[in-house]
Each structure stands twice: as C-alpha cells, then as structure tokens.
Design a protein around this motif. Sequence first.
Motif, mmCIF file in Angstrom:
data_model
loop_
_atom_site.group_PDB
_atom_site.id
_atom_site.type_symbol
_atom_site.label_atom_id
_atom_site.label_comp_id
_atom_site.label_asym_id
_atom_site.label_seq_id
_atom_site.Cartn_x
_atom_site.Cartn_y
_atom_site.Cartn_z
ATOM 1 N N ALA A 1 28.450 41.283 -47.650
ATOM 2 C CA ALA A 1 27.226 40.974 -47.039
ATOM 3 C C ALA A 1 26.767 41.347 -46.637
ATOM 4 O O ALA A 1 25.712 40.950 -46.778
ATOM 5 C CB ALA A 1 28.226 39.444 -46.812
ATOM 6 N N CYS A 2 27.040 42.287 -45.695
ATOM 7 C CA CYS A 2 25.732 43.383 -45.247
ATOM 8 C C CYS A 2 25.306 43.336 -45.308
ATOM 9 O O CYS A 2 23.546 43.791 -45.241
ATOM 10 C CB CYS A 2 26.108 43.435 -43.716
ATOM 11 N N SER B 1 11.736 34.492 -33.222
ATOM 12 C CA SER B 1 11.743 35.496 -33.322
ATOM 13 C C SER B 1 12.603 36.059 -33.031
ATOM 14 O O SER B 1 13.753 36.856 -33.492
ATOM 15 C CB SER B 1 10.674 36.174 -33.736
ATOM 16 N N MET B 2 12.744 36.814 -31.706
ATOM 17 C CA MET B 2 13.546 37.378 -30.870
ATOM 18 C C MET B 2 15.130 36.933 -31.199
ATOM 19 O O MET B 2 15.829 37.562 -31.166
ATOM 20 C CB MET B 2 13.338 37.039 -28.909
ATOM 21 N N LEU B 3 14.939 35.809 -31.494
ATOM 22 C CA LEU B 3 16.444 35.528 -31.668
ATOM 23 C C LEU B 3 17.062 35.539 -32.930
ATOM 24 O O LEU B 3 18.370 36.047 -32.948
ATOM 25 C CB LEU B 3 17.382 33.877 -30.915
ATOM 26 N N GLN B 4 16.152 35.145 -33.471
ATOM 27 C CA GLN B 4 16.945 35.721 -34.598
ATOM 28 C C GLN B 4 16.508 37.622 -35.555
ATOM 29 O O GLN B 4 18.279 38.088 -35.385
ATOM 30 C CB GLN B 4 15.425 35.713 -35.542
ATOM 31 N N ALA B 5 15.880 37.931 -34.467
ATOM 32 C CA ALA B 5 15.933 39.180 -34.983
ATOM 33 C C ALA B 5 17.671 39.949 -34.082
ATOM 34 O O ALA B 5 18.136 40.791 -34.486
ATOM 35 C CB ALA B 5 15.143 39.720 -33.561
ATOM 36 N N ALA B 6 17.783 39.402 -32.905
ATOM 37 C CA ALA B 6 19.551 40.123 -32.247
ATOM 38 C C ALA B 6 20.630 39.408 -33.333
ATOM 39 O O ALA B 6 21.129 40.076 -33.561
ATOM 40 C CB ALA B 6 19.391 38.691 -30.489
ATOM 41 N N VAL B 7 20.450 38.744 -33.652
ATOM 42 C CA VAL B 7 21.315 37.297 -34.185
ATOM 43 C C VAL B 7 21.677 38.495 -36.034
ATOM 44 O O VAL B 7 22.722 39.114 -36.103
ATOM 45 C CB VAL B 7 21.414 36.486 -34.918
ATOM 46 N N TYR C 1 30.997 34.745 -42.187
ATOM 47 C CA TYR C 1 30.802 35.112 -43.340
ATOM 48 C C TYR C 1 29.739 36.612 -43.669
ATOM 49 O O TYR C 1 30.475 36.995 -44.350
ATOM 50 C CB TYR C 1 29.555 34.011 -43.719
ATOM 51 N N MET C 2 29.268 36.565 -42.369
ATOM 52 C CA MET C 2 29.187 38.428 -43.044
ATOM 53 C C MET C 2 29.751 39.557 -42.743
ATOM 54 O O MET C 2 29.429 40.375 -43.295
ATOM 55 C CB MET C 2 27.799 38.407 -41.607
ATOM 56 N N ARG C 3 31.035 39.215 -42.616
ATOM 57 C CA ARG C 3 31.774 39.873 -42.657
ATOM 58 C C ARG C 3 32.759 39.802 -43.907
ATOM 59 O O ARG C 3 33.747 40.992 -43.975
ATOM 60 C CB ARG C 3 33.154 39.684 -41.791
ATOM 61 N N ASP C 4 32.079 38.826 -45.008
ATOM 62 C CA ASP C 4 32.703 39.704 -46.327
ATOM 63 C C ASP C 4 32.485 40.641 -46.823
ATOM 64 O O ASP C 4 31.114 41.322 -46.688
ATOM 65 C CB ASP C 4 32.469 38.350 -46.847
ATOM 66 N N PRO C 5 33.154 41.076 -47.488
ATOM 67 C CA PRO C 5 32.776 42.960 -48.177
ATOM 68 C C PRO C 5 31.320 42.551 -49.106
ATOM 69 O O PRO C 5 31.223 41.459 -49.599
ATOM 70 C CB PRO C 5 34.520 43.449 -48.763
ATOM 71 N N ARG D 1 25.027 44.963 -37.560
ATOM 72 C CA ARG D 1 25.733 46.568 -36.598
ATOM 73 C C ARG D 1 26.745 45.916 -37.774
ATOM 74 O O ARG D 1 27.726 47.437 -37.227
ATOM 75 C CB ARG D 1 25.379 45.970 -35.564
ATOM 76 N N GLN D 2 27.277 45.343 -38.121
ATOM 77 C CA GLN D 2 28.944 45.355 -38.689
ATOM 78 C C GLN D 2 28.926 46.122 -39.306
ATOM 79 O O GLN D 2 30.555 46.440 -40.049
ATOM 80 C CB GLN D 2 29.449 44.201 -38.617
#
Length: 209
Positions: A113-114, A169-175, A107-111, A181-182
């Motif tokens: 979105a990031c 919180s750590m998992l959310q931060a990573a994701v 989803y975040m790869r949509d134009p 980063r994309q």
Amino acid sequence: MTQLAQPEITELSPRESAQDARRTQILDAARTCFARSGFRGASMQEICLEAKMSPGGLYRYFPSKEAIIEAIAQEERCGAAELIETMRGTGPLLDRMMSCAMGYFAYMRDPGACELMAEISAESLRNSEIGKRFAQIDDSVRDIMREVFLEAIETGEMPPNADLDATISMLQAAVDGIALRQINDPDLSLARVEPLLRRLVAGVLGMKA
C-alpha cells in the motif's frame, strides 16, 4: 391495517459475483505490479502473470493499462471518501481526527500500500492525466476537512484560523509522511504514533490535546 411494501432486495447472480471476483483479482494483481515495478514499468503481461489469467481473459475486463489505473483511482476515491467520513459525526473533533488517521495508517500497513502510494505520487508529477485522476481524491478529502473545521470553529470547539487551506495542507503532509515512513520504519506502530500525532494536530489547530 395496510401493510407497507417491503423494499426489494436485489442479489447478485452467480455470474455477476464471479465477474466481480475476477475484476477484484485483476486490480489486486495490478496494485502489486504497480507497487513493485511502477506504472510505467509494469506491463499487461506482468499483470496477467500476477493475476494468473490469460491476456484474453484480462482484456475482457480492462482493454488497457490506463483503464486499470482508472479503476484503481476510482476505488481509491471511494475508499478515501469512506474513511474521511469518520471525521464527521459526534464526539470531540480531535478524537474523530485520530480515528480517521489511525484507520488510514492501518490501511497503509497492508502489503504494497505504501509503495503504491509513493508510485502514485511520483507518476502524478510525470503524467498529467493520472495526476488529474488522483487530484480528485485529494480535493474531496480537503473539502470534507474544510467543512468539518469550519463547523468546529462556528461551534467554538476550534479557534478561528486565518489560513485554513495552509493548515489542511500541513496536516495532510504530516499524515502522508507518517504513512510513507512505515516503509522504512515498520516498528513505528499505531500505538506509538497516536499520542504523538494527537499532540501535533492539537498544536496545529490551536486545541488542547
């Protein structure tokens, strides 16, 4: 034999369908403008131009920029709830988490979105009202993650965790970090991310990858 009554199917009228289409058109245009110019920089006139609508036409649907932001927040909330629900159900917990994360990355790869996510994060720090709206999304995601993890601990699929909130919180931060980063690393494909994230999540949760 008594025949059971069939549920009534309600169809949208052509007028309602057209109104929904126009509303979506405005919100899509607003997302583009907010990602490009920011919440503060984007004007209603810019949104009108992007949506190819007159100011009068736009104001019939949304009386202010704040109302548009509220509608986007609501859509984001519904979308996040639908996506995070993939963590429930059957199958190994790690597989379900990967399915959820990969859906989010796609989803975040949509134009835009990031870029919109970055703008939301920044504006949430500056504007307490916007921060409250989008904090509700984060809270709903955390609640479901906590529920899923507690169930996995109870069934023995996941080892006991002394600090579940910090783990979430750590998992959310990573994701979220991978999603953002994309923007600068478009070659960071889902195929490259999945096996690495799987090992990272397994390590954080104390599970086998």
